[in-house]
Design an enzyme around this catalytic site. Structure first.
Site, mmCIF file in Angstrom:
data_model
loop_
_atom_site.group_PDB
_atom_site.id
_atom_site.type_symbol
_atom_site.label_atom_id
_atom_site.label_comp_id
_atom_site.label_asym_id
_atom_site.label_seq_id
_atom_site.Cartn_x
_atom_site.Cartn_y
_atom_site.Cartn_z
ATOM 1 N N HIS A 117 45.363 55.571 71.310
ATOM 2 C CA HIS A 117 45.961 54.519 72.373
ATOM 3 C C HIS A 117 44.943 53.826 73.283
ATOM 4 O O HIS A 117 45.325 53.658 74.711
ATOM 5 C CB HIS A 117 46.839 55.665 73.282
ATOM 6 C CG HIS A 117 47.566 56.538 72.656
ATOM 7 N ND1 HIS A 117 49.014 55.905 72.368
ATOM 8 C CD2 HIS A 117 47.434 57.682 72.083
ATOM 9 C CE1 HIS A 117 49.386 57.182 71.709
ATOM 10 N NE2 HIS A 117 48.706 58.079 71.418
ATOM 11 N N SER A 167 27.674 29.972 77.051
ATOM 12 C CA SER A 167 28.734 29.252 77.768
ATOM 13 C C SER A 167 27.954 27.846 78.629
ATOM 14 O O SER A 167 26.910 28.003 78.696
ATOM 15 C CB SER A 167 29.079 30.195 78.986
ATOM 16 O OG SER A 167 29.819 29.191 79.996
ATOM 17 N N LYS A 218 25.857 34.122 80.559
ATOM 18 C CA LYS A 218 26.886 34.531 79.513
ATOM 19 C C LYS A 218 26.200 34.635 78.138
ATOM 20 O O LYS A 218 25.224 33.915 77.745
ATOM 21 C CB LYS A 218 28.122 33.597 79.427
ATOM 22 C CG LYS A 218 29.115 33.686 80.470
ATOM 23 C CD LYS A 218 29.968 34.890 80.591
ATOM 24 C CE LYS A 218 31.008 35.188 79.306
ATOM 25 N NZ LYS A 218 31.942 34.431 79.575
ATOM 26 N N GLU A 222 34.638 36.944 67.547
ATOM 27 C CA GLU A 222 36.011 36.214 67.860
ATOM 28 C C GLU A 222 36.403 35.344 67.017
ATOM 29 O O GLU A 222 37.797 35.383 66.493
ATOM 30 C CB GLU A 222 35.959 35.498 69.267
ATOM 31 C CG GLU A 222 35.451 36.235 70.369
ATOM 32 C CD GLU A 222 35.016 35.440 71.714
ATOM 33 O OE1 GLU A 222 35.759 35.074 72.455
ATOM 34 O OE2 GLU A 222 33.740 35.052 71.650
#
Ligand code: ARG
Length: 456
Positions: free
Chosen positions: A155, A276, A282, A289
């Protein structure tokens, strides 16, 4: 007038040409098409259907066309519809009328099905090799991080401490099932349709086994109608690819969250991260992704071909031309994802200190404390209740279980003794010494079996 239009009075409308052509994408089948044609021509001459001298000219012509295409000297004309017509037309230009004998005892329907099966077989082999490469990287990573402990989750909540290697080997298992699926799909792909003609077979004494042997097919198709209209092998590849991408996307998701500041479990190598355009600090996990994102298009391609095939009457229908783009895309997407993903995993670094700390915090050893009581004869359900209260007490005091006093424990159960404090992440892991469990002994065995599997 363009080829194949003798029964018409005019050429196709240019809009129709553009709408119906497949040459813009089936040109990548040129190798398969030429190899298939050479095998067909040789068989025709072997069976006395065309002459030896004719076949020699045809083969020579086809080989030089292959070179032209390879060297980028071939111009594909959309008016010629597809790769089959393009090569045949060029063959006419090169060797004259004898080129017309190549299409004896053959239709584009069994020809394209043959090309696609050859392409699919190569794709399957390549995918299996890449999946094995992925397994090797997983295994190496597991072996070099054998001692690293991470929290296992259910979970998405910290559940029990486990070995990182055990977690990684879960993906080895998934990849193994993927390999098994592709190997199984290969059996049904490895069937030669050529010799089925347009739909009913051909009125010549041809030798289909000779062509099958020449092209490396295990067998010849048993029913001509089925052979020209079956695309199950493409659906099967895409289904197996969808499952493989689903597995990769799960690992991708874990890499993404593990690389966040909140987790800080891993550092993705600079070569596999991007930046970024606005936030200079970043470091983004774009490879993971995109692997997660591209899973969507692979599912989409599977849905597309299933839907194209639905309700299609026997035998060949032009709808079947729609089998190609999605399939090519899926093969490219899966194979490139496996390649880049393996590279990313090869260079990833784990922060063992952080994962180990996370694994022992937040009462992840509560189950072990309950098991401690159960082993002393307390029914497990009752033990579960006692430890639940112990956790509430610890939370109220802002402490971990190990920071409570023995009196705190004994107030809840007289079965607790000093040795309850010897429960650690390590002891918890070592205790789970059942087949398939996370204990180091099990892991050593699992690593050995995996390594043997890989070297088979
Ligand atoms: N381009 C076609 C395809 O991909 C080749 C077969 C064409 N056959 C036909 N009868 N028009 O399916």
């Amino acid at each position: 007038m363009k080829p194949l239009r003798s029964r018409f009075e005019k050429d196709t409308d240019s809009k129709v040409q553009k709408y119906t052509e497949s040459i813009s994408y089936d040109q990548q089948l040129y190798r398969e098409d030429i190899i298939g044609s050479i095998a067909h021509a040789r068989m025709l001459s072997q069976c006395g259907i065309i002459g030896w001298d004719e076949v020699e000219k045809i083969v020579e012509g086809l080989n030089s066309i292959r070179e032209e295409i390879q060297n980028g000297e071939f111009t594909f004309d959309p008016a010629l519809e597809d790769i089959h017509m393009s090569i045949e037309t060029r063959l006419f230009e090169k060797i004259g009328e004898v080129a017309g004998k190549l299409h004896t005892a053959r239709s584009r329907n069994d020809q394209v099905a043959t090309d696609m099966r050859m392409y699919a077989k190569d794709a399957i082999f390549e995918t299996i090799v890449l999946l094995q490469g992925f397994q090797k990287v997983i295994l190496d990573l597991a072996e070099t991080n054998k001692e690293v402990i991470i929290p296992g989750y259910t979970h998405m909540q910290r559940a029990q401490p486990i070995l990182l290697a055990h977690h990684l080997l879960a993906y080895f298992e998934m990849a193994q099932r993927d390999i098994d699926r592709f190997q199984d799909c290969l059996k049904r792909t490895d069937v030669l349709p050529l010799g089925s003609g347009a739909l009913a077979g051909v009125p010549y004494r041809i030798d289909r086994n000779m062509v099958a042997k020449d092209l490396g097919f295990a067998e010849t198709s048993a029913n001509s109608l089925d052979a020209v209209s079956d695309r199950d092998f493409i659906i099967e590849y895409q289904a197996a690819a969808s499952i493989a991408m689903m597995h990769l996307s799960r690992l991708a998701e874990e890499m993404i969250i593990w690389s966040s500041a909140e987790f800080g479990f891993i550092e993705i190598d600079d070569a596999y991260a991007t930046s970024s355009s606005i936030m200079p600090q970043k470091k983004n996990p774009d490879v993971a992704e995109l692997a997660r994102g591209k899973t969507g298009r692979v599912y989409g391609n599977l849905m597309a071909i299933l839907t194209t095939m639905k309700g299609l009457p026997l035998a060949y229908n032009r709808d079947l031309q729609e089998d190609k783009e999605g399939f090519f895309d899926t093969v490219n997407t899966l194979n490139s994802t496996l390649e880049v993903f393996s590279g990313m995993l090869e260079t990833v670094k784990f922060n063992a200190e952080r994962t180990g700390k996370a694994a022992s915090e937040n009462y992840t050893l509560a189950t072990d404390v309950a098991d401690y009581l159960a082993k002393k004869g307390v029914p497990f359900r009752e033990a579960h209740g006692i430890v639940g209260k112990l956790v509430v007490l610890a939370i109220s005091k802002g402490k971990e279980l190990t920071e409570l006093s023995l009196t705190d424990y004994q107030n809840l159960s007289p079965h607790f003794e000093e040795d309850v404090f010897s429960i650690t992440s390590q002891s918890s892991i070592a205790d789970r010494n059942t087949h398939g469990g996370t204990a180091p002994k099990q892991l050593e065995r699992a690593l050995k079996i995996a390594r043997r599997k890989l070297n088979e």
